[in-house]
Design an enzyme around this catalytic site. Sequence first.
Site, PDB file in Angstrom:
ATOM      1  N   GLU A   1       0.861  -1.176   0.000  1.00  0.00           N
ATOM      2  CA  GLU A   1       0.000   0.000   0.000  1.00  0.00           C
ATOM      3  C   GLU A   1       0.898   1.227   0.000  1.00  0.00           C
ATOM      4  O   GLU A   1       1.688   1.419   0.928  1.00  0.00           O
ATOM      5  CB  GLU A   1      -0.877   0.024   1.244  1.00  0.00           C
TER       6      GLU A   1
ATOM      7  N   ASP B   1      -5.147   8.092  10.578  1.00  0.00           N
ATOM      8  CA  ASP B   1      -3.785   7.664  10.853  1.00  0.00           C
ATOM      9  C   ASP B   1      -3.301   8.160  12.208  1.00  0.00           C
ATOM     10  O   ASP B   1      -3.633   9.250  12.658  1.00  0.00           O
ATOM     11  CB  ASP B   1      -2.850   8.178   9.751  1.00  0.00           C
TER      12      ASP B   1
END
Length: 254
Positions: free
Chosen positions: A46, A57
């Site tokens: 990814e 995140d």
Amino acid sequence: MSNRITTKLQEDKKLLSIYFTAGYPALNDTVQIIQDLEKNGVDMIEIGLPFSDPLADGPTIQESSTAALKNGMTTEILFNQLKDIRKTVSIPLIIMGYFNPMLQYGVEAFCKKCQEIGIDGLILPDLPLDVYQDEYEAIFKKYGLKNVFLITPQTSDMRILQIDNASDGFIYMVSSASVTGSKSGFGQEQESYFERIAAMNLKNPQIVGFGIKDEETFKQATKTAKGAIIGSAFIKYLTANGTDKTAEFTKLIR
């Protein structure tokens, strides 16, 4: 040519997927990191497209995104860096990012560029399922891109079934309802969640992300799932050891 994600998911093994932020530690490290990961047995990658407001995140990936943006990384630069990647890399490549940069670039132009480069799928945590289906699914399919949806322990069974029906690759199974990089291991709550999802017998395999950092957590995560994604732990390793120690990192996992 069939989608590389589809082909990879058919292999009789537990898949190791690695996430890293494009343009980190240095702007031009992207291609070398991808090549090294494939050489060292990683099954899927990814590529994080840095964004200034990465809501899903944790601090490690946020800091790498901030650094990558300061290094000058942009969507256009990433596409330029990847333009010849299929001359040397054959494993599935997925771009993970947020929808805003894709909108700014133009959704169809973005998808077309992904197809030209050889990107196999996209993960866009802030693109809702219904919006995707109403406005963008046809474009993604036109350019052969898998759209990977996320589920969390809080996602209802009804919603999971909707996502399963809308998917044709794998489901990104968030191990906990928190941000990336915030867990040190899996407890009973996560184990029960993994078993609950396995018992649903979904048509799409699941790959677990969030909280995987070593051999123990990789084995725990893949006990019932097809594979696992490591992000924050790899970025921390890059920060501490530089970009030429990928082999040592992957040996820590399996």
